[in-house]
Design an enzyme around this catalytic site. Structure first.
Site, PDB file in Angstrom:
ATOM      1  CG  HIS A 100      36.560  37.500  41.485  1.00  0.00           C
ATOM      2  ND1 HIS A 100      35.194  37.669  41.341  1.00  0.00           N
ATOM      3  CD2 HIS A 100      37.074  38.743  41.617  1.00  0.00           C
ATOM      4  CE1 HIS A 100      34.897  38.938  41.398  1.00  0.00           C
ATOM      5  NE2 HIS A 100      36.015  39.627  41.555  1.00  0.00           N
ATOM      6  CD  GLU A 206      39.247  45.242  42.450  1.00  0.00           C
ATOM      7  OE1 GLU A 206      40.412  45.545  42.148  1.00  0.00           O
ATOM      8  OE2 GLU A 206      38.354  45.023  41.597  1.00  0.00           O
TER       9      GLU A 206
END
Ligand SMILES: *[C@@H]1O[C@H](CO)[C@@H](O)[C@H](O)[C@H]1NC(C)=O
Ligand SMILES: *[C@@H]1O[C@H](CO)[C@@H](O)[C@H](O)[C@H]1NC(C)=O
Ligand SMILES: *[C@@H]1O[C@H](CO)[C@@H](O)[C@H](O)[C@H]1NC(C)=O
Ligand SMILES: *[C@@H]1O[C@H](CO)[C@@H](O)[C@H](O)[C@H]1NC(C)=O
Length: 381
Positions: A100, A206
C-alpha cells in the site's frame, strides 16, 4: 492445508495447521525477474525502472513468429507454456505483490522514531491530528498509488502487459484504497482483460502486533467503501483476529499467508459477491494481483522461498510462483501468539534495543487494554 484459528483464554491465540494427506509447496522460479537475483539491492531498487523488473531474455517457448512480440507478450506465452507442459500436480502463476501507499501510521512512525513508535505511540489510535487505527492513505500514499496506476497504463501501452486475471486485497483501508487507485480506470475491457473486482482476503492483512494500525474496520464499512467488491467465504463482520494484547509471530503469519495462497491455487473455490452472484476461481487465472503490506509481502516471500526483498510504500514486486502438490502429510504446527513490551507513557529515550520507559519504569509486558482505546494511564494528547 486447513488452518483453525482459536481465541484461547488469557488473550492468546493459537494457529493450528490441521493434518491432511497432501499439501501445496511453493517455490520462486528464478531467472525471470531482477528482484530474485542476489545481485539486486532491494534498498535502491525502483520497480518502475524497467518492465517491473522483467529480465530481457529469450524463453524456451519463443517461436520464430514471436520475434516481434514484446518481452511481456513473450513472458505471458512462456507462463502459459510452463503450465501446459507441467504435470497435473504442478502449476505456475505470476503474482504482482503491491505494498500500500504511505499511510498515516507510516508517517507517524517516521515522526516519532521507530523505538518510540513501537514502545508507545503505535498502541494509541491516534493523536488528535491524525488517526493511525486502520490508517488511511496520506497524500503521499495516494501519489504512490497513482504512480503504480500510471505505470500499469504505460506498461500496457508500450509492452502490451497482460493485466491481472484476478485481484485480491488485504482488508485494511490503506490496501483497499491503494488497489482501487492503482487499477481503476485502466483500459481493461479494451484489452480483453478481467474486470477489476477484487476479493477481500483476511489472509493478506498485515502481521498483527499490538499496534492499532493492524486492527481492521468492519465488513460493512468495507462494503460501504466498495459496494461491488467481493469477500472471501467466511469473512467476518468484525475483526476477530486482532486483540491489541497479543502479537502474531512471523511463523504464524507465514501459516496464514500459505493458507491464502492455497485458496488461490486451489481450483474449486467459489466466492459469493454481495449481490449474490457466485464467482468461481479459475485455474486459468495466471496473473494475480495482491495488494498488501510490507510485513505480509515479506511473509509471502518466505513461504515461496524468495530472497528477502523489502518494499518501500507503494512499491510492487512480481514473483513467478511454482506450486507443487505433495502427496504427504504436512507436519502440524501450533504457534502461540506472544506479547511485546511497551511503556505507559512516551519512552524516555528512543533506542532500538527495547523500551526505556520514563523514570526507569519497567516496561509492561501484559494486559494492555484492547485497542489502546481504553488506555488507563495518562496519554499525552
Ligand atoms: C516483424 O516486423 C517486421 C516489420 O514490421 C516485418 O517485416 C516482419 O515480417 C515481422 N516478423 C515476424 C516474424 O512477424
Ligand atoms: C500527531 O502526529 C503527526 C505525525 O503523524 C504530527 O504531524 C502531528 O504534529 C501530531 N499532532 C500533535 C498534536 O502532536
Ligand atoms: C476509487 O478510485 C477512483 C479512481 O481513482 C476514485 O475516483 C474513487 O474516489 C476511489 N474510491 C475510493 C473509495 O477511494
Ligand atoms: C518446498 O519449497 C521450498 C522453497 O519454498 C524448497 O526449498 C523445498 O525443497 C520444497 N520442498 C519440496 C518437498 O519440494
Amino acid at each position: 492445508m486447513k488452518l483453525t484459528v482459536s481465541a484461547a483464554t488469557l488473550g492468546f491465540v493459537a494457529l493450528t495447521a490441521a493434518t491432511s494427506n497432501q499439501y501445496i509447496n511453493y517455490t520462486t522460479v528464478q531467472g525471470y525477474f531482477e528482484q530474485d537475483l542476489e545481485s539486486t539491492d532491494p534498498s535502491t531498487y525502483d520497480y518502475t525502472s524497467h518492465n517491473f523488473g522483467l529480465i530481457d531474455r529469450s524463453y524456451d517457448s519463443d517461436k520464430p513468429a514471436s520475434k516481434n512480440l514484446t518481452q511481456w507478450e513473450r513472458f505471458h506465452a512462456e507462463l502459459q507454456a510452463l503450465n501446459d507442459n507441467s504435470p497435473k500436480h504442478v502449476s505456475y502463476k505470476l503474482f504482482f505483490l503491491g505494498r500500500h501507499g504511505e499511510g498515516y501510521h507510516n508517517a507517524a512512525e517516521s515522526y516519532f522514531g521507530t523505538p518510540a513508535w513501537n514502545c508507545y505511540y503505535s498502541l494509541l489510535t491516534g493523536n488528535g491530528t491524525t488517526t493511525w487505527f486502520d490508517a488511511d492513505l496520506t497524500t503521499e500514499g495516494i501519489n504512490q498509488a497513482e504512480i503504480a496506476h500510471r505505470y500499469w497504463l504505460a506498461q500496457y501501452k508500450t509492452q502490451h502487459i497482460h493485466f491481472p486475471d484476478a485481484y485480491y486485497s488485504s482488508p485494511m483501508t490503506r490496501a483497499l484504497k491503494t488497489a482501487n487507485i492503482t487499477f481503476s480506470n485502466l483500459p481493461l475491457a479494451g484489452a480483453g482483460a478481467a474486470t477489476f473486482l477484487p476479493e477481500v482476503k483476511e489472509g493478506f492483512r498485515e502481521g498483527m502486533s499490538m499496534h492499532t494500525c493492524d486492527e481492521r474496520r468492519s465488513k460493512s464499512y468495507i462494503e460501504s467503501l466498495f459496494p461491488t467488491w467481493t469477500f472471501e467465504k467466511g469473512f467476518t463482520e468484525e475483526d476477530e483476529l486482532w486483540t491489541g494484547v497479543t502479537v502474531e509471530p512471523s511463523g504464524a503469519q507465514d501459516e496464514r499467508s500459505r493458507a491464502a495462497l492455497d485458496d488461490i491455487f486451489g481450483e474449486k473455490k467459489v466466492t459469493k459477491r454481495p449481490d449474490g452472484v457466485c464467482v468461481p476461481h479459475k485455474k486459468n487465472d495466471l496473473v494475480i494481483s495482491v495488494t498488501a503490506h510490507s510485513g505480509e509481502i515479506s511473509s509471502i516471500l518466505r513461504v515461496i522461498g524468495h530472497q528477502t526483498f523489502k518494499l518501500s510504500t507503494g512499491a510492487v514486486i512480481p514473483v513467478l510462483i511454482r506450486a507443487e502438490e505433495i502427496a504427504e502429510e504436512e507436519p502440524t504446527t501450533t504457534i502461540a501468539w506472544t506479547q511485546s513490551a511497551y511503556c505507559a507513557a512516551p519512552p524516555a529515550t528512543s533506542t532500538a534495543s527495547g523500551c526505556v520507559c520514563q523514570g526507569s519504569a519497567t516496561p509492561i509486558t501484559s494486559g494492555y487494554p484492547v485497542g489502546g482505546t481504553t488506555v488507563a494511564t495518562p496519554t499525552p494528547f
